[in-house]
Scaffold this motif. Structure first.
Motif, PDB file in Angstrom:
ATOM      1  N   ASP A  69       5.580   3.397  -0.257  1.00  0.00           N
ATOM      2  CA  ASP A  69       4.688   3.048   0.844  1.00  0.00           C
ATOM      3  C   ASP A  69       3.699   4.168   1.148  1.00  0.00           C
ATOM      4  OD1 ASP A  69       6.034   0.691   0.935  1.00  0.00           O
ATOM      5  OD2 ASP A  69       6.894   0.953   2.938  1.00  0.00           O
ATOM      6  N   GLU A  72       1.144   4.255  -1.751  1.00  0.00           N
ATOM      7  CA  GLU A  72       0.257   3.090  -1.672  1.00  0.00           C
ATOM      8  C   GLU A  72      -0.731   3.228  -0.515  1.00  0.00           C
ATOM      9  OE1 GLU A  72       3.084  -0.059  -1.616  1.00  0.00           O
ATOM     10  OE2 GLU A  72       3.326  -0.067  -3.811  1.00  0.00           O
ATOM     11  N   LYS A  75      -3.434   5.572  -1.864  1.00  0.00           N
ATOM     12  CA  LYS A  75      -4.259   4.885  -2.863  1.00  0.00           C
ATOM     13  C   LYS A  75      -5.148   3.813  -2.235  1.00  0.00           C
ATOM     14  CE  LYS A  75      -1.602   5.795  -7.059  1.00  0.00           C
ATOM     15  NZ  LYS A  75      -2.712   6.315  -7.852  1.00  0.00           N
ATOM     16  N   SER A  76      -4.758   3.314  -1.066  1.00  0.00           N
ATOM     17  CA  SER A  76      -5.589   2.322  -0.375  1.00  0.00           C
ATOM     18  C   SER A  76      -6.862   2.945   0.187  1.00  0.00           C
ATOM     19  CB  SER A  76      -4.797   1.668   0.769  1.00  0.00           C
ATOM     20  OG  SER A  76      -4.630   2.572   1.860  1.00  0.00           O
ATOM     21  N   VAL A 123       4.127   4.782  -9.884  1.00  0.00           N
ATOM     22  CA  VAL A 123       2.952   4.786  -9.006  1.00  0.00           C
ATOM     23  C   VAL A 123       2.320   6.169  -8.854  1.00  0.00           C
ATOM     24  CG1 VAL A 123       3.479   2.708  -7.703  1.00  0.00           C
ATOM     25  CG2 VAL A 123       4.497   4.890  -6.991  1.00  0.00           C
TER      26      VAL A 123
END
Length: 241
Positions: A69, A72, A75-76, A123
């Motif tokens: 989380d 991510e 990366k968002s 990831v």
């Protein structure tokens, strides 16, 4: 340049970001360091981020959910490479630092305990290590890498030439440096540095740099860009080139 640091202990960065070059770089707006607490992404009511390893064994392993989380989330924000600072990674060097310094934004995931759940590797973009030794956590490695990369960003150092001439910049160790007084405890500054002859000083510094590298890190010479004069000097010193 923006550094995003995914960490369990953001307070560890308080001192290093409050002094010297990093502090000035932040004040000038050359860098920004975002400290992102991994615990904030834990869905456990106690904000746990680690658990016992399957199969048994000592220590704890960082759980996948908070890490996925957190990564991510970073990366968002854009096309941001995420580097995991762990013991199995590629050894960090000046060449890697130069490449990083040309990016607009990078993120570091600081490892802890016995490492991360293997699934987290899916990831992250790359694993990086400072060397063949064990640190308490990735925060120490992140501080070092941020410092190295920041020095290479244009406008950070007062004298831009410093970044060019420092050790490892050209795969050569830096030449000896002297300052006042001229005489100290029976030791004297080399006469050439007092001569005012800049061409001869530059030649002396280059040869000293080659000599020190040959003595202490001969492996670097294989990657250095050498002139014919450099090669002649090294052959005279017994280096097979």
């Amino acid at each position: 340049m923006i550094f995003d640091v995914l960490t369990l202990f953001p307070e560890m960065f308080d001192s290093v970001l409050s002094y010297s070059i990093l502090k000035r770089a932040i004040e000038k707006g050359k860098i920004k360091v975002n400290l992102i607490n991994i615990r904030d992404f834990s869905k456990d009511k106690h904000k746990r981020v680690d658990d016992y390893p399957y199969g048994g064994g000592p220590g704890m392993v960082m759980m996948p959910q908070p890490l996925f989380d957190a990564i991510e989330f970073v990366k968002s924000l854009g096309n941001i490479p995420v580097y995991y600072l762990g013991p199995k990674g590629k050894i960090f060097n000046q060449e890697m630092a130069v490449k990083m310094s040309k990016l607009e934004r990078i993120a570091f995931l600081c490892g802890h305990y016995e490492g991360i759940d293997e699934r987290v590797y899916s990831v992250i973009d790359e694993e990086i290590s400072l060397g063949d030794f064990i640190l308490t956590g990735g925060e120490i490695a992140a501080m070092a890498i941020i410092d190295v990369v920041t020095r290479l960003i244009e406008g950070v150092l007062s004298h831009p030439q410093s970044a060019i001439e420092e050790s490892f910049a050209n795969n050569l160790l830096e030449y000896p440096q002297y300052t006042r007084p001229e005489f100290f405890r029976g030791m004297k500054v080399p006469e050439i540095l007092l001569s005012g002859n800049h061409a001869e000083i530059a030649k002396w510094r280059r040869q000293k740099s080659l000599e020190i590298t040959l003595l202490k890190r001969p492996d670097l010479l294989k990657k250095a860009v050498l002139t014919e004069e450099d090669k002649k000097f090294l052959r005279e010193k017994g280096f097979d080139i």
